[in-house]
Design an enzyme around this catalytic site. Sequence first.
Site, mmCIF file in Angstrom:
data_model
loop_
_atom_site.group_PDB
_atom_site.id
_atom_site.type_symbol
_atom_site.label_atom_id
_atom_site.label_comp_id
_atom_site.label_asym_id
_atom_site.label_seq_id
_atom_site.Cartn_x
_atom_site.Cartn_y
_atom_site.Cartn_z
ATOM 1 N N HIS A 35 0.832 -1.201 0.000
ATOM 2 C CA HIS A 35 0.000 0.000 0.000
ATOM 3 C C HIS A 35 0.866 1.250 0.000
ATOM 4 O O HIS A 35 2.045 1.222 0.360
ATOM 5 C CB HIS A 35 -0.927 0.001 1.227
ATOM 6 C CG HIS A 35 -0.190 0.022 2.527
ATOM 7 N ND1 HIS A 35 0.369 1.173 3.064
ATOM 8 C CD2 HIS A 35 0.116 -0.968 3.395
ATOM 9 C CE1 HIS A 35 0.965 0.890 4.198
ATOM 10 N NE2 HIS A 35 0.837 -0.411 4.436
ATOM 11 N N GLU A 83 -2.053 -7.249 7.120
ATOM 12 C CA GLU A 83 -0.724 -7.147 7.724
ATOM 13 C C GLU A 83 -0.628 -8.025 8.969
ATOM 14 O O GLU A 83 -1.638 -8.384 9.582
ATOM 15 C CB GLU A 83 -0.446 -5.678 8.094
ATOM 16 C CG GLU A 83 0.900 -5.419 8.742
ATOM 17 C CD GLU A 83 2.091 -5.784 7.887
ATOM 18 O OE1 GLU A 83 2.384 -6.992 7.734
ATOM 19 O OE2 GLU A 83 2.758 -4.861 7.381
#
Length: 194
Positions: A8, A75
Amino acid sequence: MKIALLRHGPTEWNAAGRIQGHTDIPLSKTGYAQMAARALPFAFPRVYASPMLRARQTARALSLADPLLDARLIEQNWGAWEGLARDGEDAFVKAGSEQGEAFRPGGGESTGELHARVAAFLKDVARQDGDAVVVAHLGVLRAAYTLATGWNMTTPMPADLDVSRILLLSLDVGGKPKIEGLNLAFISKTAPPA
């Protein structure tokens, strides 16, 4: 099949050196603009993303329409460490990351657990037709790199892995990854100055 993994765009917490993990932080204005100025150097028919806001915003900024959201791309859970500022570049080594897959931040997920869910994702994706793009997180890219190279993670992240660029893997029918391209560049959507 080929699968391209990218991290990201930048967040305010990235800029401050804070650990994000499962905390759902959006892209910063600068991060969104940075990703919106980029394009992928290829067009793959399938797009997957972590369901976390920062990954979905990155997919949108890159004009990757309707990504399939998969929780295995979230994550690593950093538990009680989330929100804390890292104490220098060697903060994770000081905290015990040389334990490799056994490393587990306080109340969080072990590196081995992260690797297992990324491996399961790759195995499932390899069963389908068509190349794919994945918008995820630092930990997911490191896990994919580890699965492809056998890096035991007891040493600092290899200098040849630039997580601000694209990691391109090929997957065999069982989902075993092999590196096809390391640190591939995005294409700029903006025209060069005249």
